[in-house]
Design a protein around this motif. Sequence first.
Motif, PDB file in Angstrom:
ATOM      1  N   LEU A 238      -8.509  -4.206   7.683  1.00 51.17           N
ATOM      2  CA  LEU A 238      -7.729  -5.404   7.429  1.00 51.17           C
ATOM      3  C   LEU A 238      -8.260  -6.051   6.155  1.00 51.17           C
ATOM      4  O   LEU A 238      -9.438  -6.388   6.067  1.00 51.17           O
ATOM      5  CB  LEU A 238      -7.848  -6.380   8.609  1.00 51.17           C
ATOM      6  CG  LEU A 238      -6.951  -7.611   8.586  1.00 51.17           C
ATOM      7  CD1 LEU A 238      -5.474  -7.208   8.599  1.00 51.17           C
ATOM      8  CD2 LEU A 238      -7.264  -8.514   9.778  1.00 51.17           C
ATOM      9  N   ILE A 239      -7.391  -6.190   5.180  1.00 54.17           N
ATOM     10  CA  ILE A 239      -7.776  -6.725   3.874  1.00 54.17           C
ATOM     11  C   ILE A 239      -7.102  -8.074   3.664  1.00 54.17           C
ATOM     12  O   ILE A 239      -5.922  -8.244   3.969  1.00 54.17           O
ATOM     13  CB  ILE A 239      -7.385  -5.752   2.746  1.00 54.17           C
ATOM     14  CG1 ILE A 239      -8.216  -4.470   2.863  1.00 54.17           C
ATOM     15  CG2 ILE A 239      -7.571  -6.382   1.372  1.00 54.17           C
ATOM     16  CD1 ILE A 239      -7.818  -3.402   1.881  1.00 54.17           C
TER      17      ILE A 239
ATOM     18  N   MET B 153     -10.016  -9.565  -1.302  1.00 55.51           N
ATOM     19  CA  MET B 153      -9.618  -9.561  -2.709  1.00 55.51           C
ATOM     20  C   MET B 153      -9.284 -11.004  -3.074  1.00 55.51           C
ATOM     21  O   MET B 153      -8.634 -11.699  -2.295  1.00 55.51           O
ATOM     22  CB  MET B 153      -8.378  -8.690  -2.937  1.00 55.51           C
ATOM     23  CG  MET B 153      -8.538  -7.231  -2.646  1.00 55.51           C
ATOM     24  SD  MET B 153      -6.953  -6.393  -2.982  1.00 55.51           S
ATOM     25  CE  MET B 153      -7.319  -4.751  -2.355  1.00 55.51           C
ATOM     26  N   ILE B 154      -9.717 -11.421  -4.249  1.00 57.11           N
ATOM     27  CA  ILE B 154      -9.421 -12.792  -4.651  1.00 57.11           C
ATOM     28  C   ILE B 154      -9.244 -12.880  -6.153  1.00 57.11           C
ATOM     29  O   ILE B 154      -9.999 -12.282  -6.921  1.00 57.11           O
ATOM     30  CB  ILE B 154     -10.532 -13.769  -4.192  1.00 57.11           C
ATOM     31  CG1 ILE B 154     -10.195 -15.212  -4.587  1.00 57.11           C
ATOM     32  CG2 ILE B 154     -11.902 -13.358  -4.719  1.00 57.11           C
ATOM     33  CD1 ILE B 154     -11.091 -16.256  -3.953  1.00 57.11           C
ATOM     34  N   SER B 155      -8.214 -13.610  -6.570  1.00 54.40           N
ATOM     35  CA  SER B 155      -8.043 -13.985  -7.963  1.00 54.40           C
ATOM     36  C   SER B 155      -8.190 -15.503  -8.003  1.00 54.40           C
ATOM     37  O   SER B 155      -7.290 -16.233  -7.606  1.00 54.40           O
ATOM     38  CB  SER B 155      -6.667 -13.559  -8.493  1.00 54.40           C
ATOM     39  OG  SER B 155      -6.588 -13.764  -9.884  1.00 54.40           O
ATOM     40  N   PRO B 156      -9.348 -16.000  -8.422  1.00 58.91           N
ATOM     41  CA  PRO B 156      -9.679 -17.419  -8.238  1.00 58.91           C
ATOM     42  C   PRO B 156      -8.830 -18.358  -9.081  1.00 58.91           C
ATOM     43  O   PRO B 156      -8.507 -18.060 -10.240  1.00 58.91           O
ATOM     44  CB  PRO B 156     -11.150 -17.499  -8.671  1.00 58.91           C
ATOM     45  CG  PRO B 156     -11.642 -16.082  -8.683  1.00 58.91           C
ATOM     46  CD  PRO B 156     -10.453 -15.241  -9.020  1.00 58.91           C
TER      47      PRO B 156
ATOM     48  N   PRO C  62     -17.324  -6.623   1.770  1.00 56.80           N
ATOM     49  CA  PRO C  62     -17.108  -6.358   0.344  1.00 56.80           C
ATOM     50  C   PRO C  62     -16.088  -7.341  -0.240  1.00 56.80           C
ATOM     51  O   PRO C  62     -15.138  -7.742   0.436  1.00 56.80           O
ATOM     52  CB  PRO C  62     -16.553  -4.931   0.327  1.00 56.80           C
ATOM     53  CG  PRO C  62     -16.955  -4.341   1.633  1.00 56.80           C
ATOM     54  CD  PRO C  62     -16.974  -5.467   2.619  1.00 56.80           C
ATOM     55  N   VAL C  63     -16.300  -7.719  -1.503  1.00 56.49           N
ATOM     56  CA  VAL C  63     -15.408  -8.647  -2.195  1.00 56.49           C
ATOM     57  C   VAL C  63     -15.013  -8.050  -3.540  1.00 56.49           C
ATOM     58  O   VAL C  63     -15.873  -7.630  -4.326  1.00 56.49           O
ATOM     59  CB  VAL C  63     -16.074 -10.016  -2.412  1.00 56.49           C
ATOM     60  CG1 VAL C  63     -15.176 -10.919  -3.262  1.00 56.49           C
ATOM     61  CG2 VAL C  63     -16.384 -10.690  -1.075  1.00 56.49           C
ATOM     62  N   ILE C  64     -13.708  -8.017  -3.800  1.00 57.72           N
ATOM     63  CA  ILE C  64     -13.182  -7.591  -5.099  1.00 57.72           C
ATOM     64  C   ILE C  64     -12.583  -8.816  -5.772  1.00 57.72           C
ATOM     65  O   ILE C  64     -11.686  -9.461  -5.226  1.00 57.72           O
ATOM     66  CB  ILE C  64     -12.109  -6.495  -4.955  1.00 57.72           C
ATOM     67  CG1 ILE C  64     -12.722  -5.227  -4.347  1.00 57.72           C
ATOM     68  CG2 ILE C  64     -11.480  -6.180  -6.314  1.00 57.72           C
ATOM     69  CD1 ILE C  64     -11.716  -4.114  -4.109  1.00 57.72           C
TER      70      ILE C  64
ATOM     71  N   GLN D 183      -7.056   0.891  -4.499  1.00 57.84           N
ATOM     72  CA  GLN D 183      -7.731   2.194  -4.518  1.00 57.84           C
ATOM     73  C   GLN D 183      -9.241   2.032  -4.354  1.00 57.84           C
ATOM     74  O   GLN D 183      -9.882   2.770  -3.609  1.00 57.84           O
ATOM     75  CB  GLN D 183      -7.402   2.910  -5.832  1.00 57.84           C
ATOM     76  CG  GLN D 183      -5.922   3.276  -5.953  1.00 57.84           C
ATOM     77  CD  GLN D 183      -5.542   3.748  -7.349  1.00 57.84           C
ATOM     78  OE1 GLN D 183      -6.327   3.626  -8.293  1.00 57.84           O
ATOM     79  NE2 GLN D 183      -4.336   4.267  -7.493  1.00 57.84           N
ATOM     80  N   TYR D 184      -9.803   1.037  -5.046  1.00 56.96           N
ATOM     81  CA  TYR D 184     -11.245   0.801  -4.923  1.00 56.96           C
ATOM     82  C   TYR D 184     -11.595   0.175  -3.586  1.00 56.96           C
ATOM     83  O   TYR D 184     -12.706   0.377  -3.064  1.00 56.96           O
ATOM     84  CB  TYR D 184     -11.749  -0.067  -6.076  1.00 56.96           C
ATOM     85  CG  TYR D 184     -12.166   0.747  -7.277  1.00 56.96           C
ATOM     86  CD1 TYR D 184     -13.389   1.398  -7.308  1.00 56.96           C
ATOM     87  CD2 TYR D 184     -11.318   0.879  -8.375  1.00 56.96           C
ATOM     88  CE1 TYR D 184     -13.772   2.150  -8.403  1.00 56.96           C
ATOM     89  CE2 TYR D 184     -11.691   1.632  -9.482  1.00 56.96           C
ATOM     90  CZ  TYR D 184     -12.920   2.274  -9.489  1.00 56.96           C
ATOM     91  OH  TYR D 184     -13.292   3.036 -10.571  1.00 56.96           O
ATOM     92  N   ALA D 185     -10.672  -0.583  -3.014  1.00 56.20           N
ATOM     93  CA  ALA D 185     -10.916  -1.159  -1.687  1.00 56.20           C
ATOM     94  C   ALA D 185     -11.156  -0.055  -0.672  1.00 56.20           C
ATOM     95  O   ALA D 185     -12.078  -0.128   0.153  1.00 56.20           O
ATOM     96  CB  ALA D 185      -9.733  -2.034  -1.267  1.00 56.20           C
ATOM     97  N   MET D 186     -10.353   0.989  -0.728  1.00 58.04           N
ATOM     98  CA  MET D 186     -10.523   2.108   0.194  1.00 58.04           C
ATOM     99  C   MET D 186     -11.862   2.807  -0.034  1.00 58.04           C
ATOM    100  O   MET D 186     -12.546   3.194   0.924  1.00 58.04           O
ATOM    101  CB  MET D 186      -9.377   3.111   0.037  1.00 58.04           C
ATOM    102  CG  MET D 186      -8.071   2.660   0.675  1.00 58.04           C
ATOM    103  SD  MET D 186      -8.208   2.355   2.459  1.00 58.04           S
ATOM    104  CE  MET D 186      -8.778   3.942   3.052  1.00 58.04           C
ATOM    105  N   LYS D 187     -12.251   2.939  -1.292  1.00 61.50           N
ATOM    106  CA  LYS D 187     -13.535   3.576  -1.598  1.00 61.50           C
ATOM    107  C   LYS D 187     -14.693   2.748  -1.047  1.00 61.50           C
ATOM    108  O   LYS D 187     -15.659   3.287  -0.482  1.00 61.50           O
ATOM    109  CB  LYS D 187     -13.689   3.744  -3.120  1.00 61.50           C
ATOM    110  CG  LYS D 187     -12.683   4.703  -3.760  1.00 61.50           C
ATOM    111  CD  LYS D 187     -12.856   4.703  -5.275  1.00 61.50           C
ATOM    112  CE  LYS D 187     -11.778   5.518  -5.977  1.00 61.50           C
ATOM    113  NZ  LYS D 187     -11.892   6.957  -5.725  1.00 61.50           N
ATOM    114  N   LEU D 188     -14.600   1.425  -1.213  1.00 64.18           N
ATOM    115  CA  LEU D 188     -15.652   0.546  -0.705  1.00 64.18           C
ATOM    116  C   LEU D 188     -15.722   0.583   0.815  1.00 64.18           C
ATOM    117  O   LEU D 188     -16.806   0.662   1.407  1.00 64.18           O
ATOM    118  CB  LEU D 188     -15.396  -0.888  -1.180  1.00 64.18           C
ATOM    119  CG  LEU D 188     -15.706  -1.192  -2.649  1.00 64.18           C
ATOM    120  CD1 LEU D 188     -15.095  -2.534  -3.058  1.00 64.18           C
ATOM    121  CD2 LEU D 188     -17.222  -1.213  -2.886  1.00 64.18           C
ATOM    122  N   LEU D 189     -14.569   0.535   1.453  1.00 66.81           N
ATOM    123  CA  LEU D 189     -14.532   0.523   2.913  1.00 66.81           C
ATOM    124  C   LEU D 189     -14.971   1.861   3.509  1.00 66.81           C
ATOM    125  O   LEU D 189     -15.508   1.905   4.622  1.00 66.81           O
ATOM    126  CB  LEU D 189     -13.126   0.159   3.390  1.00 66.81           C
ATOM    127  CG  LEU D 189     -12.716  -1.298   3.125  1.00 66.81           C
ATOM    128  CD1 LEU D 189     -11.225  -1.487   3.340  1.00 66.81           C
ATOM    129  CD2 LEU D 189     -13.513  -2.256   4.008  1.00 66.81           C
TER     130      LEU D 189
END
Length: 315
Positions: free
Chosen positions: A35-36, A95-98, A116-118, A281-287
């Motif tokens: 869950l992202i 994931m966050i775009s501040p 993890p935080v992107i 794509q990177y979220a999946m790699k991190l998870l």
Amino acid sequence: MASRGVIVTCLLACIATIVIGCQTSSQASGEVRYLIGMSQANLVEPWRVQMNHEIKSESQQYTEMNVLFEDAAQSSEKQVKDVEKLLAQGIDLLMISPNEVEALKPIVNRAAEKIPVIVLDRDDPGYNYSLYIGPDNYAIGQQAGQFVVSLLGKQGGNVIEIQGFSDSPPAVGRSKGFREVLSEHDNIHIVDTIIADWMRDRAEDKVKEVITRYPKVDVIFAHNDAMAQGASIAAAKLRIQGIQFVGIDGLSGANGGIQLVRMGVLTGTFNYPTGGKVAVQYAMKLLDHEKGLPRRVTLSSERITRSNFQDGSTP
């Protein structure tokens, strides 16, 4: 026949169902492992709408992934609450775009202690993220400066710069790179700087206020295409001709930078990738605990002018 009130109530219920469905899930079926949460600064800027669209579209390639979206509506206070809400829902990755990097620093770092935080687009040295994804705003500013220099040629000229938020990292980087290039040319002068909060209508209003102060303006460089379009609308309404407009974003679709260049509204723009697809794509790699991942991914940007269409290299 149903009463008007019943019809309106039913219609609102249907709309609410659609909106909730769009904002809370990127998958309709399949076994969800991850869950992202995606916290967006606002959905007023077309570029941010495009980022969310890319995240949603790419996440649909992974049946084991589900994405929850939150819109901070340009409020840092709301964005903090949005992240807290996502964390309470048990997200596996944020994931966050501040909206504002300094105001979001505590909640970003608190989230990074757990998951993890992107971070997308707006960076800060004090962020303890797993990964930052975004273009190099300083380099884009330099590219824009070099392009304006080429437009003005040996005769030089007067320039107005339109920034988004004056203290946001993208605005700071773009302005610094742009001004450093122009400072090398004594015949080019930045006669005014406008803060228009990334909004087309605000840029239009601000340009109307200041442009008549100057006998001649040759180029207006805006930090996004929406503000560049707003500036062009202002000039047209005041019947001022001879100005070239340059933006950043290079989005496709109606009123996107690519179309505005094709139509001749903008002389040029620079594509500014949202990083949405790459983030998924990177979220999946991190998870999946993949090893050797970078801490920063810098996205490249290219200039878009009418020559892109004339030589067949359509963006």
